[in-house]
Design a protein around this motif. Structure first.
Motif, PDB file in Angstrom:
ATOM      1  N   UNK A  37      27.228   3.840 -48.888  1.00  0.00           N
ATOM      2  CA  UNK A  37      27.368   5.091 -49.637  1.00  0.00           C
ATOM      3  C   UNK A  37      26.033   5.811 -49.562  1.00  0.00           C
ATOM      4  N   UNK A  38      26.061   7.129 -49.635  1.00  0.00           N
ATOM      5  CA  UNK A  38      24.815   7.871 -49.502  1.00  0.00           C
ATOM      6  C   UNK A  38      24.904   9.212 -50.224  1.00  0.00           C
ATOM      7  N   UNK A  39      23.741   9.694 -50.619  1.00  0.00           N
ATOM      8  CA  UNK A  39      23.605  11.005 -51.230  1.00  0.00           C
ATOM      9  C   UNK A  39      22.355  11.676 -50.660  1.00  0.00           C
ATOM     10  N   UNK A  69      20.869  17.757 -59.171  1.00  0.00           N
ATOM     11  CA  UNK A  69      21.735  16.658 -58.732  1.00  0.00           C
ATOM     12  C   UNK A  69      21.735  16.578 -57.224  1.00  0.00           C
ATOM     13  N   UNK A  70      22.589  15.735 -56.684  1.00  0.00           N
ATOM     14  CA  UNK A  70      22.659  15.607 -55.231  1.00  0.00           C
ATOM     15  C   UNK A  70      23.274  16.858 -54.632  1.00  0.00           C
ATOM     16  N   UNK A  71      22.877  17.177 -53.401  1.00  0.00           N
ATOM     17  CA  UNK A  71      23.432  18.337 -52.703  1.00  0.00           C
ATOM     18  C   UNK A  71      24.462  17.920 -51.663  1.00  0.00           C
ATOM     19  N   UNK A  72      24.617  16.619 -51.443  1.00  0.00           N
ATOM     20  CA  UNK A  72      25.643  16.106 -50.535  1.00  0.00           C
ATOM     21  C   UNK A  72      25.805  14.618 -50.815  1.00  0.00           C
ATOM     22  N   UNK A  73      26.968  14.094 -50.494  1.00  0.00           N
ATOM     23  CA  UNK A  73      27.201  12.670 -50.722  1.00  0.00           C
ATOM     24  C   UNK A  73      28.448  12.194 -49.998  1.00  0.00           C
ATOM     25  N   UNK A  74      28.535  10.887 -49.822  1.00  0.00           N
ATOM     26  CA  UNK A  74      29.710  10.339 -49.148  1.00  0.00           C
ATOM     27  C   UNK A  74      29.587   8.847 -48.970  1.00  0.00           C
ATOM     28  N   UNK A  75      30.374   8.321 -48.034  1.00  0.00           N
ATOM     29  CA  UNK A  75      30.353   6.893 -47.793  1.00  0.00           C
ATOM     30  C   UNK A  75      31.548   6.441 -46.967  1.00  0.00           C
ATOM     31  N   UNK A  76      31.630   5.125 -46.808  1.00  0.00           N
ATOM     32  CA  UNK A  76      32.717   4.528 -46.014  1.00  0.00           C
ATOM     33  C   UNK A  76      33.872   4.144 -46.923  1.00  0.00           C
ATOM     34  N   UNK A  77      35.107   4.438 -46.447  1.00  0.00           N
ATOM     35  CA  UNK A  77      36.307   4.144 -47.241  1.00  0.00           C
ATOM     36  C   UNK A  77      37.401   3.583 -46.323  1.00  0.00           C
ATOM     37  N   UNK A  78      37.231   2.336 -45.891  1.00  0.00           N
ATOM     38  CA  UNK A  78      38.097   1.736 -44.878  1.00  0.00           C
ATOM     39  C   UNK A  78      39.500   1.383 -45.368  1.00  0.00           C
ATOM     40  N   UNK A  79      39.732   1.397 -46.659  1.00  0.00           N
ATOM     41  CA  UNK A  79      41.037   0.971 -47.181  1.00  0.00           C
ATOM     42  C   UNK A  79      41.945   2.126 -47.587  1.00  0.00           C
ATOM     43  N   UNK A  80      41.399   3.345 -47.694  1.00  0.00           N
ATOM     44  CA  UNK A  80      42.167   4.431 -48.289  1.00  0.00           C
ATOM     45  C   UNK A  80      43.309   4.910 -47.392  1.00  0.00           C
ATOM     46  N   UNK A  81      43.056   5.057 -46.100  1.00  0.00           N
ATOM     47  CA  UNK A  81      44.097   5.552 -45.191  1.00  0.00           C
ATOM     48  C   UNK A  81      45.263   4.575 -45.129  1.00  0.00           C
ATOM     49  N   UNK A  82      44.958   3.278 -45.218  1.00  0.00           N
ATOM     50  CA  UNK A  82      46.002   2.265 -45.134  1.00  0.00           C
ATOM     51  C   UNK A  82      47.054   2.378 -46.213  1.00  0.00           C
ATOM     52  N   UNK A  83      46.736   3.053 -47.303  1.00  0.00           N
ATOM     53  CA  UNK A  83      47.712   3.227 -48.365  1.00  0.00           C
ATOM     54  C   UNK A  83      48.858   4.132 -47.924  1.00  0.00           C
ATOM     55  N   UNK A  84      48.636   4.930 -46.880  1.00  0.00           N
ATOM     56  CA  UNK A  84      49.681   5.814 -46.365  1.00  0.00           C
ATOM     57  C   UNK A  84      50.280   5.289 -45.065  1.00  0.00           C
ATOM     58  N   UNK A  85      49.479   4.546 -44.283  1.00  0.00           N
ATOM     59  CA  UNK A  85      49.959   4.049 -42.995  1.00  0.00           C
ATOM     60  C   UNK A  85      50.504   2.629 -43.058  1.00  0.00           C
ATOM     61  N   UNK A 145      48.532   0.158 -42.643  1.00  0.00           N
ATOM     62  CA  UNK A 145      47.528  -0.600 -41.906  1.00  0.00           C
ATOM     63  C   UNK A 145      46.188   0.101 -42.089  1.00  0.00           C
ATOM     64  N   UNK A 146      45.135  -0.674 -42.314  1.00  0.00           N
ATOM     65  CA  UNK A 146      43.832  -0.085 -42.605  1.00  0.00           C
ATOM     66  C   UNK A 146      43.260   0.625 -41.385  1.00  0.00           C
ATOM     67  N   UNK A 147      42.530   1.711 -41.650  1.00  0.00           N
ATOM     68  CA  UNK A 147      41.852   2.490 -40.618  1.00  0.00           C
ATOM     69  C   UNK A 147      40.404   2.676 -41.059  1.00  0.00           C
ATOM     70  N   UNK A 148      39.421   2.304 -40.232  1.00  0.00           N
ATOM     71  CA  UNK A 148      38.025   2.541 -40.617  1.00  0.00           C
ATOM     72  C   UNK A 148      37.766   4.031 -40.774  1.00  0.00           C
ATOM     73  N   UNK A 149      37.078   4.390 -41.849  1.00  0.00           N
ATOM     74  CA  UNK A 149      36.840   5.802 -42.127  1.00  0.00           C
ATOM     75  C   UNK A 149      35.540   5.974 -42.889  1.00  0.00           C
ATOM     76  N   UNK A 150      34.858   7.081 -42.616  1.00  0.00           N
ATOM     77  CA  UNK A 150      33.589   7.368 -43.276  1.00  0.00           C
ATOM     78  C   UNK A 150      33.462   8.882 -43.388  1.00  0.00           C
ATOM     79  N   UNK A 151      32.936   9.371 -44.518  1.00  0.00           N
ATOM     80  CA  UNK A 151      32.876  10.817 -44.711  1.00  0.00           C
ATOM     81  C   UNK A 151      31.670  11.262 -45.507  1.00  0.00           C
ATOM     82  N   UNK A 152      31.386  12.556 -45.399  1.00  0.00           N
ATOM     83  CA  UNK A 152      30.250  13.165 -46.094  1.00  0.00           C
ATOM     84  C   UNK A 152      30.696  14.525 -46.626  1.00  0.00           C
TER      85      UNK A 152
END
Length: 422
Positions: free
Chosen positions: A295-297, A305-321, A323-330
């Protein structure tokens, strides 16, 4: 008697005048240019999402701030004991990540792999309004879906710091942590696994309520023993200010149970960002429950406060598919970036000031000719005192003008606004 209507916008929202929009357009244009250079493709998702998706347990504290939408076709009155869940079926999105994961699940077959996504749009949270915090605001997100290595983290950090610099935001610091480190910290302290989510949410408040507030909340609301709390505080304090080059060894010695992948990924970030000012921050949590890795800011000295932030979320997409998909965002805090910039870079704008007896064909022809130079050109009818009108044109952002009369031939003489001897 006619009652004057209230013309103020809803609390926590605002109208934006042309100068403010010009700054926003400048920031978005610079960010867009940089992100496209890194290969990110712009997508759009709806403002409304199914309420079950928004309440899915991964939005952290933001789930309490959802603007919910009543079902269509409800009767004007409902029974007093009707559950709220029976009245609501949609909600306004509180971020762009949850809609993105649904989008990816629905369109994966037609998307490149890995998929580099770029989004810009409004989100809504029922916040308590304050400076830099609004109920309707814009987010600017980039995400990589389908890349499991730390290449994703390095690229996101490099692209976002470059985008901020291009928009005029220099002197930023990237703070990095890892949810896997936080889990190792919680296990090392002896905290029960069922308390970890509440523990992390409380640690996320450290910069707001300080250690005294965090200690009190961990004891009273989370129910942790004093020894557990002391271990957490001592471990975090001992890791603060660690030299990034020595970080993997320091973490391994402090938390023997931390995953090797955590150390490897942090070392990759350190090696991959030689020109970026970054630090490991063991107090960084970020409130979203969907983060699974780094995770990062990004912070700036002039922002509260922070002007940007994000992190890795490898389990979230799998809730719709399924099957898990590696994912990271900012996500860039667009409103805070705009607030840091006083003005947008100057642009040339010409007013074609015409008298009432000037033929419209002449006015339009002159405007077309002036636009060929790539400047903004607008016809404006002459009215009132000449000097006063020129002053108004200058206030409105025009930089020069051409005065047309009925006998004007050609484009006419162009003069700068603000010059003496008009």
């Amino acid at each position: 008697m006619r009652v004057k209507s209230d013309l103020t916008p809803a609390r926590g929202t605002r109208d934006l005048l042309p100068p403010a929009v010009a700054i926003r357009d400048h920031v978005l244009a610079r960010i867009t240019e940089v992100y496209r250079g890194f290969g990110y493709q712009r997508i759009e998702t709806p403002a409304l999402e199914n309420i079950e998706r928004l309440r899915g347990g991964q939005g952290g504290e933001n789930q309490k701030l959802i603007y919910e939408v009543l079902r269509r076709g409800l009767e004007p009155t409902v029974a007093a004991d009707t559950p709220l869940a029976d009245l609501v079926d949609l909600g306004l999105r509180f971020d762009l990540t949850v809609p993105l994961t649904r989008f990816y699940g629905a369109n994966r077959a037609s998307l490149p792999q890995p998929f580099r996504s770029f989004q810009f749009g409004p989100v809504w949270r029922a916040e308590r309004p304050a400076r830099g915090r609004y109920r309707q605001f814009y987010q600017c997100d980039i995400d990589i879906l389908g890349e499991q290595s730390a290449l994703a983290e390095v690229e996101l950090l490099e692209a976002t710091t470059a985008a901020l610099a291009a928009a005029g935001i220099e002197g930023t610091t990237v703070r990095v942590s890892d949810r896997r480190f936080l889990s190792a910290l919680a296990a090392h302290s002896g905290a029960a696994a069922e308390s970890w989510d509440r523990l992390f949410i409380t640690l996320d408040k450290l910069d707001k309520i300080g250690w005294d507030g965090v200690r009190a909340e961990l004891a009273e609301r989370v129910g942790l023993d004093r020894q557990v709390i002391d271990t957490i505080a001592e471990t975090i304090t001992g890791l603060q200010g660690t030299d990034p080059a020595k970080l993997p060894d320091q973490l391994a010695n402090t938390l023997p149970g931390v995953e090797e992948a955590v150390l490897t990924d942090l070392a990759t970030v350190a090696a991959g960002l030689p020109g970026v000012n970054w630090e490991f921050d063991p107090t960084l949590v970020r409130g979203m429950g969907y983060y699974t890795g780094q995770i990062f800011e990004v912070t700036h000295p002039a922002s509260g406060g922070s002007v940007a932030g994000g992190g890795r979320y490898d389990k979230l997409v799998g809730r719709f598919l399924g099957t898990d998909v590696p994912a990271c965002g900012f996500s860039i805090g667009f409103e805070r970036i705009v607030d840091l910039l006083a003005t947008a870079p100057g642009t040339e704008a010409v007013a074609v000031l015409f008298e009432s007896d000037t033929p419209m064909t002449t006015v339009l022809a002159v405007a077309r000719t002036l636009r060929e130079s790539g400047r903004s050109v607008s016809p404006v009818r002459r009215s009132g005192k000449f000097g006063a009108q020129l002053g108004r044109l200058e206030e409105w952002g025009y930089t020069s003008f051409v005065h047309l009369r009925a006998d004007t031939e050609g484009v006419g003489e162009e003069r700068r606004l603000g010059d003496k001897g008009r």
